[in-house]
Design an enzyme around this catalytic site. Structure first.
Site, PDB file in Angstrom:
ATOM      1  N   ARG A 147       0.744  -1.157  -0.015  1.00  0.00           N
ATOM      2  CA  ARG A 147       0.029  -0.077   0.146  1.00  0.00           C
ATOM      3  C   ARG A 147       0.993   1.212   0.061  1.00  0.00           C
ATOM      4  NH1 ARG A 147      -3.813   2.476   4.758  1.00  0.00           N
ATOM      5  NH2 ARG A 147      -2.177   3.599   5.203  1.00  0.00           N
ATOM      6  N   TYR A 159      -2.498  12.059   5.866  1.00  0.00           N
ATOM      7  CA  TYR A 159      -2.857  10.755   6.567  1.00  0.00           C
ATOM      8  C   TYR A 159      -2.038   9.510   6.011  1.00  0.00           C
ATOM      9  CZ  TYR A 159      -5.163   9.425   2.524  1.00  0.00           C
ATOM     10  OH  TYR A 159      -5.592   9.277   1.045  1.00  0.00           O
ATOM     11  N   ASP A 212      -5.165   3.974   0.222  1.00  0.00           N
ATOM     12  CA  ASP A 212      -6.229   4.243   0.820  1.00  0.00           C
ATOM     13  C   ASP A 212      -6.618   5.799   0.878  1.00  0.00           C
ATOM     14  OD1 ASP A 212      -7.927   4.415   2.999  1.00  0.00           O
ATOM     15  OD2 ASP A 212      -6.662   3.649   4.453  1.00  0.00           O
ATOM     16  N   HIS A 214      -9.002   6.923   2.487  1.00  0.00           N
ATOM     17  CA  HIS A 214      -9.717   7.377   3.718  1.00  0.00           C
ATOM     18  C   HIS A 214     -10.834   8.339   3.640  1.00  0.00           C
ATOM     19  CE1 HIS A 214      -8.879   7.350   7.989  1.00  0.00           C
ATOM     20  NE2 HIS A 214      -8.053   6.282   7.844  1.00  0.00           N
ATOM     21  N   GLU A 238      -8.914   1.993  -1.448  1.00  0.00           N
ATOM     22  CA  GLU A 238      -9.846   1.861  -0.436  1.00  0.00           C
ATOM     23  C   GLU A 238     -10.757   2.974   0.081  1.00  0.00           C
ATOM     24  OE1 GLU A 238      -7.408   0.268   2.488  1.00  0.00           O
ATOM     25  OE2 GLU A 238      -8.214   1.274   4.467  1.00  0.00           O
ATOM     26  N   GLU A 264     -13.796  -0.679   6.737  1.00  0.00           N
ATOM     27  CA  GLU A 264     -13.110  -0.750   8.140  1.00  0.00           C
ATOM     28  C   GLU A 264     -14.125  -0.190   9.189  1.00  0.00           C
ATOM     29  OE1 GLU A 264      -9.207   1.099   6.985  1.00  0.00           O
ATOM     30  OE2 GLU A 264      -9.872   2.738   8.221  1.00  0.00           O
ATOM     31  N   ARG A 285     -13.829  -5.180   3.635  1.00  0.00           N
ATOM     32  CA  ARG A 285     -12.449  -5.050   4.498  1.00  0.00           C
ATOM     33  C   ARG A 285     -12.931  -4.831   5.964  1.00  0.00           C
ATOM     34  NH1 ARG A 285      -9.837  -1.119   5.304  1.00  0.00           N
ATOM     35  NH2 ARG A 285      -7.846  -2.098   5.593  1.00  0.00           N
ATOM     36  N   GLU A 341      -4.709  -6.974   5.234  1.00  0.00           N
ATOM     37  CA  GLU A 341      -3.272  -5.845   5.790  1.00  0.00           C
ATOM     38  C   GLU A 341      -2.649  -6.256   6.814  1.00  0.00           C
ATOM     39  OE1 GLU A 341      -5.758  -2.451   7.424  1.00  0.00           O
ATOM     40  OE2 GLU A 341      -3.960  -0.950   7.082  1.00  0.00           O
ATOM     41  N   TRP A 404     -12.358  12.861   8.073  1.00  0.00           N
ATOM     42  CA  TRP A 404     -10.843  12.268   8.301  1.00  0.00           C
ATOM     43  C   TRP A 404     -10.635  10.916   7.898  1.00  0.00           C
ATOM     44  CZ3 TRP A 404      -7.891   8.649  11.069  1.00  0.00           C
ATOM     45  CH2 TRP A 404      -6.428   8.846  10.930  1.00  0.00           C
TER      46      TRP A 404
END
Ligand code: CS2
Ligand code: MG
Length: 404
Positions: A147, A159, A212, A214, A238, A264, A285, A341, A404
């Site tokens: 990643r 991030y 990602d 996010h 992601e 997630e 995920r 992950e 975030w």
């Protein structure tokens, strides 16, 4: 075998972890991870005040009944706190069962369907050059999937980057009050394809490339991103958009062939039912420890299999080694496994948690120790008391809140 006690251990070896320890009348103990980043003590209280007293005296082997009892019996269903608490009980009971019969949990789940679990490592950098060094390091160690995240030029912070000096891991919950970050989508959309191009130009296409987002984009921005990344053949992007707007994924899908992963922040099968049955995602995920444990996540993975959705479980460092081991046991057994992950844990965690999982050639294995294969050293845990820490928050250039 009756449960005689259920105890909650809160410790902060590098970051906070909440662990449930269940003991049965023959002295067998089982562990479950109850960590919910930035909200740790809510789960500790949910367990201590509302769940542990209900467990004492129950038959530890009736895992399905205890799951249903806690889920249906609370009346107030779902949500991260409840489902993390139920997950901790569930994993601890699988651990107890494995230890009692002398078998690793993956054997209790029907045995391995593969020899190893492909994991992805976290490469990152404050610049593209730093990132390339980091990717090279992972490939040298044998990773088959990486990643990549790098600082977006013009933004003060981004991030998903390692804190300097912590090796493989980063810790997003790093301050006693939430840190304010500033986010600017146009700068990111401009940068992301340049970052992937640099990675593919340097290292080629012989490994899986992940990224990602996010939760930061609108559906059309995510579609633009997906299109701009098509030449770099991503394994996935992601969390392109905030996960509660599920129709957003249909919009993204209509515009790009870049595979999509999400989950997630989900906790139950109901959170992902629509995304899966409408085939709006490619990878689910969710994590064992935020989604009701092995018992519930297994059902989610089975549903996903019916619709060609593969697994890609969350394995951030804010899930404890107990959670990571449980994920590896499940990953080893499911037919529709995709990837796992692997962020690893900050060094002091290895003083507290003794693990038996191993890494070789880009694959991990949970080991063949009975149960989950993780032990906790409670004296070491006591040396690292809880520290209040929060995840950062994000604001746009005009000062308004962003995801975030
Ligand atoms: C991240 C996580 O691992 C990931 O993909 O999105 O690090 C996430 O930020 C944390 O788990 C939040 O606690
Ligand atoms: Mg993520």
């Amino acid at each position: 075998m009756r449960i005689t006690s259920a105890d909650v251990i809160v410790t902060c070896p590098g970051r906070n972890y909440v662990t449930l320890k269940i003991t049965t009348e023959d002295g067998t103990t089982g562990l479950g991870d109850a960590t919910l980043n930035g909200r740790e003590l809510s789960v500790a209280s949910y367990l201590r005040d509302h769940v542990c007293p209900l467990l004492v005296g129950r038959d530890s082997g009736r895992i399905n009944d205890i799951w249903q009892y806690l889920y249906r019996g609370a009346y107030w269903r779902r949500g991260p706190v409840t489902m993390t608490a139920i997950a901790a009980v569930d994993c601890a009971l699988w651990d107890v069962l494995g230890k009692r019969v002398g078998k690793p949990v993956h054997q209790l789940l029907g045995g391995a369907a593969r020899d190893g679990v492909m994991v992805y490592g976290h490469a990152s950098g404050q610049s593209v050059d730093d990132l390339l060094d980091s990717v090279g390091g992972f490939l040298d160690q044998g990773y088959r999937a990486v990643r990549v995240q790098a600082a977006v030029p013009g933004l003060e912070s981004t991030y998903g980057l390692h804190h300097p000096g912590t090796g493989h891991t980063y810790e997003p919950a790093d301050a006693a009050v939430p840190t304010d970050n500033v986010w600017h989508t146009p700068a990111y959309l401009d940068f992301a394809p340049r970052m992937m191009k640099a990675v593919r130009e340097r290292f080629g296409y012989g490994f899986h490339l992940l990224h990602d987002v996010h939760h930061r984009l609108s559906p059309l921005e995510a579609a633009q991103l997906g299109r701009s990344l098509e030449p770099y053949r991503m394994f996935w992007i992601e969390d392109p958009t905030p996960a509660e707007d599920q129709e957003a994924f249909r919009t993204i899908r209509q515009h790009t062939t870049t595979p999509l992963a999400v989950g997630e922040v989900f906790n139950t099968i109901w959170d992902c039912q629509y995304l899966i049955t409408e085939r709006l995602i490619d990878y689910i995920r969710m994590s064992v420890s935020h989604s009701g444990g092995i018992t519930h996540l297994r059902r989610i993975f089975d549903l996903a299999d019916l619709y060609g959705v593969r697994t890609g479980s969350h394995g951030a460092g804010d899930l404890s080694p107990v959670s990571f081991a449980a994920a590896l046991h499940l990953d080893l057994t499911v037919p529709n496994f995709g990837i796992q992950e692997y962020m690893g844990h900050l060094e002091p965690a290895s003083e507290v948690f003794r693990t038996s999982y191993t890494f070789a050639d880009g694959y991990m294995h949970p080991g063949d120790a009975p149960g989950l294969g993780v032990e906790i050293d409670e004296e070491a845990a006591a040396r690292y008391p809880y520290e209040a820490r929060y995840l950062p928050v994000n604001r746009r250039l005009d000062g308004s809140m962003h995801d975030w």
